[in-house]
Design an enzyme around this catalytic site. Structure first.
Site, mmCIF file in Angstrom:
data_model
loop_
_atom_site.group_PDB
_atom_site.id
_atom_site.type_symbol
_atom_site.label_atom_id
_atom_site.label_comp_id
_atom_site.label_asym_id
_atom_site.label_seq_id
_atom_site.Cartn_x
_atom_site.Cartn_y
_atom_site.Cartn_z
ATOM 1 N N GLN A 150 0.810 -1.111 0.062
ATOM 2 C CA GLN A 150 0.027 -0.068 0.190
ATOM 3 C C GLN A 150 0.948 1.300 -0.054
ATOM 4 O O GLN A 150 0.495 2.283 -0.213
ATOM 5 C CB GLN A 150 -0.960 -0.055 0.954
ATOM 6 C CG GLN A 150 -1.987 -0.921 1.355
ATOM 7 C CD GLN A 150 -2.697 -0.955 2.516
ATOM 8 O OE1 GLN A 150 -2.113 -1.527 3.743
ATOM 9 N NE2 GLN A 150 -3.897 -0.761 2.610
ATOM 10 N N HIS A 191 -1.248 1.155 -4.519
ATOM 11 C CA HIS A 191 -1.658 2.850 -4.531
ATOM 12 C C HIS A 191 -0.560 3.541 -5.325
ATOM 13 O O HIS A 191 -0.801 4.869 -5.117
ATOM 14 C CB HIS A 191 -1.511 2.993 -3.019
ATOM 15 C CG HIS A 191 -2.608 2.537 -2.200
ATOM 16 N ND1 HIS A 191 -2.696 2.649 -0.840
ATOM 17 C CD2 HIS A 191 -3.813 1.941 -2.305
ATOM 18 C CE1 HIS A 191 -3.900 1.727 -0.388
ATOM 19 N NE2 HIS A 191 -4.617 1.547 -1.429
ATOM 20 N N CYS A 230 3.248 16.313 -20.769
ATOM 21 C CA CYS A 230 3.160 14.746 -21.053
ATOM 22 C C CYS A 230 4.220 14.487 -21.944
ATOM 23 O O CYS A 230 3.966 15.053 -23.282
ATOM 24 C CB CYS A 230 2.019 14.466 -21.202
ATOM 25 S SG CYS A 230 1.815 12.758 -21.713
ATOM 26 N N SER A 245 -3.045 -1.254 9.080
ATOM 27 C CA SER A 245 -3.970 -0.988 10.143
ATOM 28 C C SER A 245 -5.225 -1.741 9.964
ATOM 29 O O SER A 245 -6.072 -1.689 10.970
ATOM 30 C CB SER A 245 -4.609 0.679 10.018
ATOM 31 O OG SER A 245 -5.206 0.732 8.739
ATOM 32 N N LEU A 270 2.654 -3.721 14.864
ATOM 33 C CA LEU A 270 2.628 -3.061 16.411
ATOM 34 C C LEU A 270 1.730 -3.528 17.396
ATOM 35 O O LEU A 270 1.928 -3.703 18.432
ATOM 36 C CB LEU A 270 2.749 -1.522 16.327
ATOM 37 C CG LEU A 270 4.389 -0.891 15.903
ATOM 38 C CD1 LEU A 270 4.469 0.533 15.947
ATOM 39 C CD2 LEU A 270 5.187 -1.671 17.300
ATOM 40 N N GLU A 271 0.554 -3.649 17.050
ATOM 41 C CA GLU A 271 -0.614 -3.857 17.784
ATOM 42 C C GLU A 271 -1.841 -4.391 16.814
ATOM 43 O O GLU A 271 -1.492 -4.357 15.729
ATOM 44 C CB GLU A 271 -1.117 -2.554 18.511
ATOM 45 C CG GLU A 271 -1.481 -1.339 17.383
ATOM 46 C CD GLU A 271 -1.781 -0.169 18.164
ATOM 47 O OE1 GLU A 271 -2.603 0.676 17.653
ATOM 48 O OE2 GLU A 271 -1.290 0.179 19.196
#
Length: 230
Positions: free
Chosen positions: A88, A106, A133, A174, A199-200
């Protein structure tokens, strides 16, 4: 010959010095999403959006991959089966560590996109709305990143990989942003063993067979060593 599919999020790059979306004091904390990360924001004020992404690009150019990025590159190099890395993140830290064929769902900070013809090209340094461009000469240059409200890149390819995975790992995510938050369910539905390293606990930890909590730079190398057998 196990196939392993790995999803990485901002948490894997945080230890390299790139602030996550939710960190206080980082670039994101200084701007509202609505002002810098939506198609409407770009239509209203392209100079402001470019300034934000130019700052992110400059920040990303100053950091180095950490032990977690390096461990995943090692896994790709040494595992007997296929290892697919989906990220991501819009930085290039996986590639800097030696990873190959990373799927940037992404987009990438180091690429520009022509909003007129769809041409993409590599960029370094600052870019602006006035940049022409290289394919059609239109002055419709935007960062080649997926903004809120847009569809992530290469979703059909990602889903095919998830459906063929025997191991799925989500690292530093997340679990609050879809469609990526549903990847574990998709992989598990096709028989994959799902591992979360964070981490959690994330918002979707219940979808995983096991969860390992701690710093990515410590937890990911340990997990890779297990997978490789030492």
């Amino acid at each position: 010959m196990q196939k392993i599919v790995i999803l990485t999020g901002a948490g894997i790059s945080a230890e390299s010095g790139l602030a996550t979306f939710r960190d206080a004091g980082g670039l994101w904390a200084q701007h509202r999403i609505e002002d810098v990360a939506t198609p409407d924001a770009f239509a209203r004020d392209p100079e402001r959006v470019h300034a934000f992404y130019n700052a992110r690009r400059a920040q990303a150019d100053e950091v180095q991959p950490n032990a977690a990025h390096q461990a995943l590159a090692r896994l790709q190099a040494e595992h007997s089966g296929e290892v697919v890395i989906v990220t991501q993140n819009v930085d290039a830290l996986h590639e800097a560590a030696g990873a190959r064929d990373v799927i940037h769902m992404h987009g990438e900070l180091a690429r520009a996109l022509c909003a007129a013809c769809g041409e993409r090209w590599p960029v370094t340094g600052d870019i602006s709305p006035a940049e022409a461009c290289p394919a059609c000469a239109a002055r419709a240059c935007r960062p080649d990143v997926v903004w809120f409200g847009e569809i992530p890149y290469r979703m059909d390819e990602i889903l095919n990989h998830l459906q063929g995975a025997e191991i799925f790992a989500a690292i530093g995510t997340s679990g609050e942003v879809y469609p990526a938050a549903g990847f574990a369910q998709e992989a598990a539905g096709h028989g994959a063993h799902c591992v979360e390293i964070n981490l959690e606990a994330s918002a979707v930890s219940r979808d995983f067979d096991e969860a390992r909590q701690g710093r990515a730079s410590e937890m990911v190398p340990a997990w890779v060593a297990e997978v490789l057998g030492g």
